[in-house]
Write a protein that holds these residues in place. Sequence first.
Motif, PDB file in Angstrom:
ATOM      1  N   GLN A  59       0.856  -1.260  -0.192  1.00  0.00           N
ATOM      2  CA  GLN A  59       0.098  -0.056  -0.078  1.00  0.00           C
ATOM      3  C   GLN A  59       0.804   1.189   0.140  1.00  0.00           C
ATOM      4  OE1 GLN A  59      -2.480  -1.277   3.601  1.00  0.00           O
ATOM      5  NE2 GLN A  59      -3.790   0.194   2.564  1.00  0.00           N
ATOM      6  N   CYS A  60       1.992   1.280   0.619  1.00  0.00           N
ATOM      7  CA  CYS A  60       2.582   2.418   1.071  1.00  0.00           C
ATOM      8  C   CYS A  60       4.003   2.407   0.602  1.00  0.00           C
ATOM      9  CB  CYS A  60       2.693   2.605   2.545  1.00  0.00           C
ATOM     10  SG  CYS A  60       0.870   2.743   3.279  1.00  0.00           S
ATOM     11  N   PRO A  61       4.386   2.452  -0.914  1.00  0.00           N
ATOM     12  CA  PRO A  61       5.692   2.160  -1.155  1.00  0.00           C
ATOM     13  C   PRO A  61       6.568   3.242  -0.795  1.00  0.00           C
ATOM     14  CG  PRO A  61       4.467   2.831  -3.044  1.00  0.00           C
ATOM     15  CD  PRO A  61       3.602   2.414  -1.978  1.00  0.00           C
ATOM     16  N   ASN A  62       7.832   2.910  -0.277  1.00  0.00           N
ATOM     17  CA  ASN A  62       8.660   4.039   0.166  1.00  0.00           C
ATOM     18  C   ASN A  62       7.909   4.589   1.483  1.00  0.00           C
ATOM     19  OD1 ASN A  62      10.592   3.558  -1.900  1.00  0.00           O
ATOM     20  ND2 ASN A  62       9.482   4.810  -3.266  1.00  0.00           N
ATOM     21  N   GLY A  63       7.154   3.896   2.046  1.00  0.00           N
ATOM     22  CA  GLY A  63       6.423   4.439   3.400  1.00  0.00           C
ATOM     23  C   GLY A  63       5.473   5.545   3.273  1.00  0.00           C
ATOM     24  N   VAL A  64       5.136   5.718   2.021  1.00  0.00           N
ATOM     25  CA  VAL A  64       4.171   6.997   1.668  1.00  0.00           C
ATOM     26  C   VAL A  64       2.629   6.060   1.356  1.00  0.00           C
ATOM     27  CG1 VAL A  64       3.655   8.866   0.328  1.00  0.00           C
ATOM     28  CG2 VAL A  64       5.931   8.568   1.195  1.00  0.00           C
ATOM     29  N   CYS A  65       1.531   6.449   2.088  1.00  0.00           N
ATOM     30  CA  CYS A  65       0.562   5.869   1.600  1.00  0.00           C
ATOM     31  C   CYS A  65      -0.462   6.965   0.905  1.00  0.00           C
ATOM     32  CB  CYS A  65      -0.431   5.585   2.891  1.00  0.00           C
ATOM     33  SG  CYS A  65       0.547   4.170   3.799  1.00  0.00           S
ATOM     34  N   SER A  66      -0.211   6.768  -0.367  1.00  0.00           N
ATOM     35  CA  SER A  66      -1.096   7.608  -1.296  1.00  0.00           C
ATOM     36  C   SER A  66      -2.444   7.342  -1.079  1.00  0.00           C
ATOM     37  CB  SER A  66      -0.799   7.308  -2.712  1.00  0.00           C
ATOM     38  OG  SER A  66       0.582   7.995  -3.006  1.00  0.00           O
ATOM     39  N   ILE A  67      -3.267   8.475  -1.170  1.00  0.00           N
ATOM     40  CA  ILE A  67      -4.993   8.381  -1.059  1.00  0.00           C
ATOM     41  C   ILE A  67      -5.293   8.665  -2.573  1.00  0.00           C
ATOM     42  CG2 ILE A  67      -4.699   8.554   1.240  1.00  0.00           C
ATOM     43  CD1 ILE A  67      -5.693  11.561   0.924  1.00  0.00           C
ATOM     44  N   PHE A  68      -4.632   9.144  -3.402  1.00  0.00           N
ATOM     45  CA  PHE A  68      -5.441   9.306  -4.763  1.00  0.00           C
ATOM     46  C   PHE A  68      -4.616   8.534  -5.824  1.00  0.00           C
ATOM     47  CE2 PHE A  68      -6.580  13.165  -2.601  1.00  0.00           C
ATOM     48  CZ  PHE A  68      -7.852  13.325  -3.117  1.00  0.00           C
ATOM     49  N   ASP A  69      -4.866   8.278  -6.788  1.00  0.00           N
ATOM     50  CA  ASP A  69      -4.239   7.496  -7.949  1.00  0.00           C
ATOM     51  C   ASP A  69      -3.539   8.430  -8.888  1.00  0.00           C
ATOM     52  OD1 ASP A  69      -6.246   8.112  -9.610  1.00  0.00           O
ATOM     53  OD2 ASP A  69      -6.974   6.139  -9.900  1.00  0.00           O
ATOM     54  N   GLU A  70      -3.020   8.250  -9.933  1.00  0.00           N
ATOM     55  CA  GLU A  70      -2.330   9.055 -10.977  1.00  0.00           C
ATOM     56  C   GLU A  70      -3.387   9.784 -11.719  1.00  0.00           C
ATOM     57  OE1 GLU A  70      -2.868   4.940 -12.981  1.00  0.00           O
ATOM     58  OE2 GLU A  70      -2.067   6.029 -10.967  1.00  0.00           O
ATOM     59  N   ARG A 105      -9.883   2.392   5.672  1.00  0.00           N
ATOM     60  CA  ARG A 105      -9.227   1.473   5.273  1.00  0.00           C
ATOM     61  C   ARG A 105      -9.641   0.617   4.012  1.00  0.00           C
ATOM     62  NH1 ARG A 105     -11.241  -1.139   9.848  1.00  0.00           N
ATOM     63  NH2 ARG A 105      -9.521  -0.756  11.178  1.00  0.00           N
ATOM     64  N   HIS A 106     -10.881   0.669   3.663  1.00  0.00           N
ATOM     65  CA  HIS A 106     -11.313   0.114   2.436  1.00  0.00           C
ATOM     66  C   HIS A 106     -11.244   0.590   1.072  1.00  0.00           C
ATOM     67  CE1 HIS A 106     -13.675  -1.796   5.952  1.00  0.00           C
ATOM     68  NE2 HIS A 106     -13.631  -2.991   5.245  1.00  0.00           N
ATOM     69  N   PHE A 107     -10.949   0.034   0.017  1.00  0.00           N
ATOM     70  CA  PHE A 107     -10.525   0.452  -1.358  1.00  0.00           C
ATOM     71  C   PHE A 107     -12.118   1.018  -1.709  1.00  0.00           C
ATOM     72  CE2 PHE A 107      -6.632  -2.091  -1.762  1.00  0.00           C
ATOM     73  CZ  PHE A 107      -5.841  -1.002  -1.565  1.00  0.00           C
ATOM     74  N   THR A 108     -11.871   1.996  -2.746  1.00  0.00           N
ATOM     75  CA  THR A 108     -12.966   2.503  -3.654  1.00  0.00           C
ATOM     76  C   THR A 108     -12.747   1.577  -4.756  1.00  0.00           C
ATOM     77  OG1 THR A 108     -11.668   3.971  -4.597  1.00  0.00           O
ATOM     78  CG2 THR A 108     -13.146   4.746  -2.830  1.00  0.00           C
ATOM     79  N   GLY A 109     -13.822   1.634  -5.891  1.00  0.00           N
ATOM     80  CA  GLY A 109     -13.352   1.043  -6.918  1.00  0.00           C
ATOM     81  C   GLY A 109     -12.005   1.220  -7.658  1.00  0.00           C
ATOM     82  N   ALA A 110     -11.717   2.715  -7.756  1.00  0.00           N
ATOM     83  CA  ALA A 110     -10.191   2.951  -8.124  1.00  0.00           C
ATOM     84  C   ALA A 110      -9.311   2.484  -7.327  1.00  0.00           C
ATOM     85  CB  ALA A 110     -10.325   4.758  -8.332  1.00  0.00           C
ATOM     86  N   GLY A 111      -9.495   2.342  -5.871  1.00  0.00           N
ATOM     87  CA  GLY A 111      -8.333   1.631  -5.004  1.00  0.00           C
ATOM     88  C   GLY A 111      -8.111   0.389  -5.510  1.00  0.00           C
ATOM     89  N   ILE A 112      -9.340  -0.367  -5.891  1.00  0.00           N
ATOM     90  CA  ILE A 112      -9.153  -1.943  -6.046  1.00  0.00           C
ATOM     91  C   ILE A 112      -8.477  -2.032  -7.163  1.00  0.00           C
ATOM     92  CG2 ILE A 112     -10.444  -3.697  -6.969  1.00  0.00           C
ATOM     93  CD1 ILE A 112     -12.592  -2.977  -4.557  1.00  0.00           C
ATOM     94  N   LYS A 113      -8.632  -1.041  -8.419  1.00  0.00           N
ATOM     95  CA  LYS A 113      -7.865  -1.154  -9.642  1.00  0.00           C
ATOM     96  C   LYS A 113      -6.597  -0.884  -9.222  1.00  0.00           C
ATOM     97  CE  LYS A 113     -12.053  -0.470 -12.349  1.00  0.00           C
ATOM     98  NZ  LYS A 113     -12.766   0.717 -13.075  1.00  0.00           N
ATOM     99  N   TRP A 114      -6.122   0.039  -8.616  1.00  0.00           N
ATOM    100  CA  TRP A 114      -4.871   0.576  -8.156  1.00  0.00           C
ATOM    101  C   TRP A 114      -4.188  -0.387  -7.591  1.00  0.00           C
ATOM    102  CZ3 TRP A 114      -2.570   1.213  -3.288  1.00  0.00           C
ATOM    103  CH2 TRP A 114      -1.357   1.882  -3.345  1.00  0.00           C
ATOM    104  N   PHE A 115      -4.694  -1.157  -6.674  1.00  0.00           N
ATOM    105  CA  PHE A 115      -3.845  -2.344  -5.964  1.00  0.00           C
ATOM    106  C   PHE A 115      -3.726  -3.351  -6.841  1.00  0.00           C
ATOM    107  CE2 PHE A 115      -3.568  -5.722  -2.684  1.00  0.00           C
ATOM    108  CZ  PHE A 115      -2.633  -5.228  -2.013  1.00  0.00           C
ATOM    109  N   ALA A 116      -4.688  -3.670  -7.922  1.00  0.00           N
ATOM    110  CA  ALA A 116      -4.323  -4.605  -8.976  1.00  0.00           C
ATOM    111  C   ALA A 116      -2.978  -4.315  -9.423  1.00  0.00           C
ATOM    112  CB  ALA A 116      -5.590  -4.819  -9.923  1.00  0.00           C
TER     113      ALA A 116
END
Length: 656
Positions: A599-610, A620-631
């Motif tokens: 979730q937090c590469p380099n210790g930074v937990c982003s809350i927005f995608d690109e 803690r739960h992903f939105t639809g965009a979060g699910i795709k980002w984690f994929a």
Amino acid sequence: MGGATIKTSGAAMPTGRGYVDAIDGLRALAVLLVLLFHAGFTFASGGFVGVDVFFVISGFLITSNIVRDIERGDWSFSRFYTRRIARLLPALFTVLFFTLAAAFFILSPTDLERLGRSSLYAALSGSNIFFWLEANYFDQAANTKPLLHTWSLGVEEQFYLIWPLLVLGFHRWRARRGVLIGMIALGAISLAAAFLTSPHLPSAVFFLTPFRIYQFVLGAVVALGLTLAHGNKAGLAGFVAAAALLAIAYAANGETSPYWLAAFAPALAAAIFIWAAESPIVKLVFGSTPMRWIGQRSYAIYLTHWPIMVLWPLATDYELSVAEGWLAIAASVATGAILHAAVEKPLRFYARTTPEQRHRRLGLVAAMLLAVIVPASHFWGLNGLPGRLPEELLLAVANEDALLMDRRRIAICQQSNAKPMEPDKLKSCVTPPEERRASVFVLGDSLATDVAASLRFAYPNFFIGQHTGSGCVISRDRDAQAKGKAWCVQLMNEAIEQSLDKNTNYRRVILLSNWRIERVEDLNDIIQDYNASGITPIIFGPRATFTERVPAIAYSSKSIADAERRAQLFRDKKYDRAAEIFPRKLRGDYEYIDFIEMQCPNGVCSIFDEDENLLYMDRRHFTGAGIKWFAKRLRAEHPRILYGYADKMTKPASLQ
């Protein structure tokens, strides 16, 4: 939470005197426990029991006053209700108005819209029903609900509505004895219902008035059936009761404590204290000037404290520190004292209040109600006024509902006790297709639902079987599940047996839930079951979590960059610590993925995608965009996770 004055006529009332000053001291103790609990002090983890104390006090005082007036032949419904209106509503409406005004500058559109709705319910004495209807696993965190505390006022006001009718009916049956018998019967029914229902519907038992009736009855029984004691033994009983309240406030926990400890015991202790309130030693301590001063202002302090403790952290970059917790308590007491002096006390009805003054004050109360309804309705009807936000956040707000709907479409195999899944749909979620297609089984709670959905995007050629339930811990032990989650035991047993069934031909099994360190041995037993069947499960570790709802963090910020910065300050460090401890307690043959590292590469937990879509729907739960980002993260970091081995996936060094 009415005043502690009881006017008596001779021996008609069991108190034997007009003013029980130690009851104000008990009220002070109750409100201080609530303040310490809400300020986050761990030594007051059960401070919520202060509200139970308030209910017992109300039962004692209101029953005393109603029976007194009936026996004098001086009972009046209109006088009772207008006094309650003048006593409670002006201070409540004032707090609602200023909370709405402050929230306009602080809350996100979603939270402001919800605040508008909850304000209307609170103004109309129904906030306990509102928050009960809202209560579910994905409900927003309590610390973004500035009016959550008004649930208890809803219970009180509903009590005031029905209690005179009940007392009058029972009194006509067999006078005071009839009231006592009727109240005991009602209390017994309410208490039995609370005990029987609490394991299955804990939120209903917590919020709804029928399950609280027995607490009012305990106070009523003291008022009607007992004479307030004066002796040394009574004094000892009073101090034991007060000590019991302190001990419960220290030891209890709203998540894990049994019902008798979290609700019944404090109510019983409060009733015993009231019985002993006239003893000299109890009066000396609890009838002292400082205790009475706080107790007389306890209603106003209670009203102001929670909006302060919710809006303060959201308006700044940090949680309340220890020092700020004490400062928030001081601010609550100070604002409560101002509210008491400026609004609550001047608008009460007194014996000397003339009819003209009564009418004028009731008219002012109606105007105050209108001053709440207008902004609250606007906040609700206009979707939380998103136009308040910085321009670059407006698009994210516009996309939020779509992202949540996207998540609901993606997470179609999530199970819930409230809405059991139809057998055909469940079969399609857990049974691999007949064609020879590689299959993976995901087991756990709603966090596992996120991973299952991400795996479907990352590895479309695989069948992802899913057996997940909201709030269900991966364990065969009933005691491991949270209150109201007994159904999870059957779900977990079925899921484990399903994944162990060799006929299903699952290639991999993935385990993930909101891990509890103290229950890790349950997981180790399950790992051994899989190992015995030749299966090496993949375990996702604890997940990064925020102390506030991520949408609230984002939409109370100045920009997306500011939201990303602030989100790091709202990281819940206990989950980071759990991620360090948890894998070192695991035993057996397994493969481990550090979820937080993902979730937090380099210790930074982003809350927005690109594309500036919000990744989280709550803490803690992903939105639809979060699910795709984690994929995408899974595909990049573990491209062959489902093929029988995992790249970059190792046990902690201490276990190698």
